[in-house]
Design a protein around this motif. Structure first.
Motif, short mmCIF file in Angstrom:
data_model
loop_
_atom_site.label_atom_id
_atom_site.label_comp_id
_atom_site.label_asym_id
_atom_site.label_seq_id
_atom_site.Cartn_x
_atom_site.Cartn_y
_atom_site.Cartn_z
N UNK A 146 0.98 -1.19 -0.30
CA UNK A 146 0.23 0.35 0.01
C UNK A 146 0.40 1.65 -0.02
N UNK A 147 0.58 1.84 -0.68
CA UNK A 147 1.37 3.73 -1.12
C UNK A 147 1.50 4.50 0.63
N UNK A 148 2.23 4.27 1.02
CA UNK A 148 2.25 5.56 1.84
C UNK A 148 1.02 6.44 1.51
N UNK A 149 0.90 7.29 0.22
CA UNK A 149 0.77 8.68 0.50
C UNK A 149 -0.58 8.41 0.22
N UNK A 150 -1.47 6.99 0.54
CA UNK A 150 -2.90 7.02 0.31
C UNK A 150 -3.56 7.09 1.66
N UNK A 151 -2.23 6.89 2.59
CA UNK A 151 -2.28 6.67 3.91
C UNK A 151 -3.05 8.19 4.71
N UNK A 152 -3.66 8.09 5.92
CA UNK A 152 -3.71 9.31 7.01
C UNK A 152 -2.13 9.78 6.87
N UNK A 153 -1.82 10.36 7.23
CA UNK A 153 -0.53 10.84 7.66
C UNK A 153 -0.56 10.10 9.36
N UNK A 154 -1.63 11.04 9.62
CA UNK A 154 -0.99 10.89 11.54
C UNK A 154 -1.45 9.80 11.75
N UNK A 155 -2.32 9.37 11.12
CA UNK A 155 -2.34 7.33 11.03
C UNK A 155 -1.50 6.18 11.26
N UNK A 156 -1.03 6.78 10.24
CA UNK A 156 0.34 6.38 9.90
C UNK A 156 1.73 7.07 10.63
N UNK A 157 1.71 7.52 11.03
CA UNK A 157 2.71 7.90 12.04
C UNK A 157 2.07 6.91 13.10
N UNK A 158 1.18 7.17 14.03
CA UNK A 158 1.20 6.40 15.20
C UNK A 158 1.57 4.96 15.13
N UNK A 159 1.65 4.34 13.86
CA UNK A 159 1.18 3.28 13.98
C UNK A 159 2.05 2.70 13.25
N UNK A 160 3.63 3.61 13.37
CA UNK A 160 4.97 2.79 14.01
C UNK A 160 5.82 3.53 14.36
N UNK A 161 6.71 2.98 14.59
CA UNK A 161 7.33 2.77 16.28
C UNK A 161 8.83 4.38 15.10
N UNK A 162 8.79 5.05 16.30
CA UNK A 162 10.34 5.94 16.14
C UNK A 162 11.06 6.48 17.38
N UNK A 163 12.48 6.38 16.75
CA UNK A 163 12.87 6.66 17.29
C UNK A 163 14.21 7.36 17.29
N UNK A 164 14.40 8.49 17.98
CA UNK A 164 14.91 9.69 17.96
C UNK A 164 16.27 9.33 18.08
N UNK A 165 17.25 10.34 18.04
CA UNK A 165 18.83 10.45 18.41
C UNK A 165 18.85 11.28 19.89
N UNK A 166 19.29 11.03 20.92
CA UNK A 166 18.57 11.95 21.72
C UNK A 166 17.45 11.70 22.79
N UNK A 167 16.93 10.59 22.61
CA UNK A 167 15.21 10.40 22.45
C UNK A 167 13.83 10.86 22.37
N UNK A 168 14.57 12.13 21.79
CA UNK A 168 13.08 13.13 21.41
C UNK A 168 12.37 13.36 22.45
N UNK A 169 12.17 12.97 23.80
CA UNK A 169 11.19 12.56 24.52
C UNK A 169 10.70 14.23 25.23
N UNK A 170 8.97 14.27 25.39
CA UNK A 170 8.35 15.56 26.02
C UNK A 170 8.93 15.97 27.30
N UNK A 171 9.89 17.00 27.27
CA UNK A 171 10.56 17.38 28.93
C UNK A 171 9.63 17.26 29.92
N UNK A 172 7.86 17.94 29.24
CA UNK A 172 7.18 18.32 30.54
C UNK A 172 6.57 17.00 31.08
N UNK A 173 7.49 16.01 30.34
CA UNK A 173 5.74 14.93 31.07
C UNK A 173 7.30 13.83 31.31
N UNK A 174 6.33 12.94 32.75
CA UNK A 174 7.16 12.15 33.28
C UNK A 174 7.26 11.19 32.00
#
Length: 270
Positions: A64-92
């Motif tokens: 399935x071409x990813x451009x046919x998918x809703x971008x937000x739903x697509x991103x939520x369905x894929x795990x993404x790990x960034x350099x330096x964690x990319x964590x939200x600093x104001x959340x536990x």
């Protein structure tokens, strides 16, 4: 399965990050994209979850071409790990891990319980759950980043130089933990790094990239070391270096290629 078909990315002003890239990544495999800065590896990674849109060609997941998918739903369905964690600093820590499950409708109580289990799975004490990212070491933050990426139980993990900001000892530990997690979970992982040692330690298949995401060589670590495609690859992987001397050990019925420090760099036979 992830498939790139004649993908191109040109930015305004004429800069071409990806020239003409095609690749199929089988389900449950770890594909490592390795190359120097600016070769296009992160651009390729970010095309999978539509954080970067290709100028031409297609990127598909299970046909399935990813451009046919809703971008937000697509991103939520894929795990993404960034350099330096990319964590939200104001959340536990627990809230960071539970972010996507809560957005997808899981109750906060259940999401927290699941988050605690994931923290244990990545080697963290659950006593850290109510701390904030700034109260954790770099290695601990990276483990939280991996736990957060796993929280929605995605089939695909994208990892963009996730261990690049930690010291070598912690990096080795994180790599070992990732190998253990992958053996348990069997995710499809696309991993970006500029470190050839890391690529060989983690990849089922390694792709050495030149500028424009041209594939200089692809194969297992053992194949690339034994038969580098050209001088560029040989130089990049250090094929002639004494520290690249390979040995083969039998571990649990598998032929494992290990380097001079006895670290696994690939599997010859399963």
């Amino acid at each position: 399965m992830i498939e790139f078909a004649s993908v191109r990315k040109e930015y305004p002003g004429g800069t071409v990050a990806v020239e003409d890239f095609s690749l199929t990544i089988p389900s449950h495999a770890v594909a490592v994209l390795v190359g120097s800065s600016g070769c296009g590896k992160t651009t390729l990674l970010r095309m999978i979850n539509r954080m970067v849109e290709p100028s031409g060609g297609t990127v598909s997941i299970d046909g399935v071409d990813v451009r046919s998918m809703d971008a937000v739903k697509l991103r939520r369905s894929i795990g993404y790990v960034l350099q330096a964690g990319g964590l939200l600093p104001h959340r536990t820590i627990a809230d960071n891990v539970a972010t996507v499950p809560v957005l997808e409708g899981r109750s906060r109580r259940q999401a927290r319980q699941d988050a605690l289990g994931l923290l244990e799975r990545v080697g963290l004490d659950t006593a850290l759950a109510d701390r904030y990212p700034g109260q954790l070491s770099g290695g601990q933050q990276q483990r939280v980043g991996v736990a957060r990426a796993l929280a929605a139980d995605p089939n695909i993990l994208l990892m963009d130089e996730p261990f690049g900001a930690v010291d070598p000892i912690v990096r080795d530990q994180l790599q070992a933990e990732m190998r253990s997690l992958q053996a348990e979970l069997g995710k499809t992982i696309v991993f970006v790094t500029h470190d050839i040692d890391e690529a060989f330690a983690l990849g089922d298949e390694v792709l050495v990239l030149r500028k424009g995401a041209e594939i200089a060589q692809r194969g297992t670590p053992a194949e690339i070391l034994a038969n580098p495609a050209d001088e560029f690859v040989a130089s990049f992987v250090g094929a002639g270096s004494a520290r690249r001397t390979l040995r083969i050990r039998e571990i649990d019925g598998r032929s494992i290629v290990v380097d001079g420090d006895d670290r696994p760099t690939g599997v010859l036979a399963r």
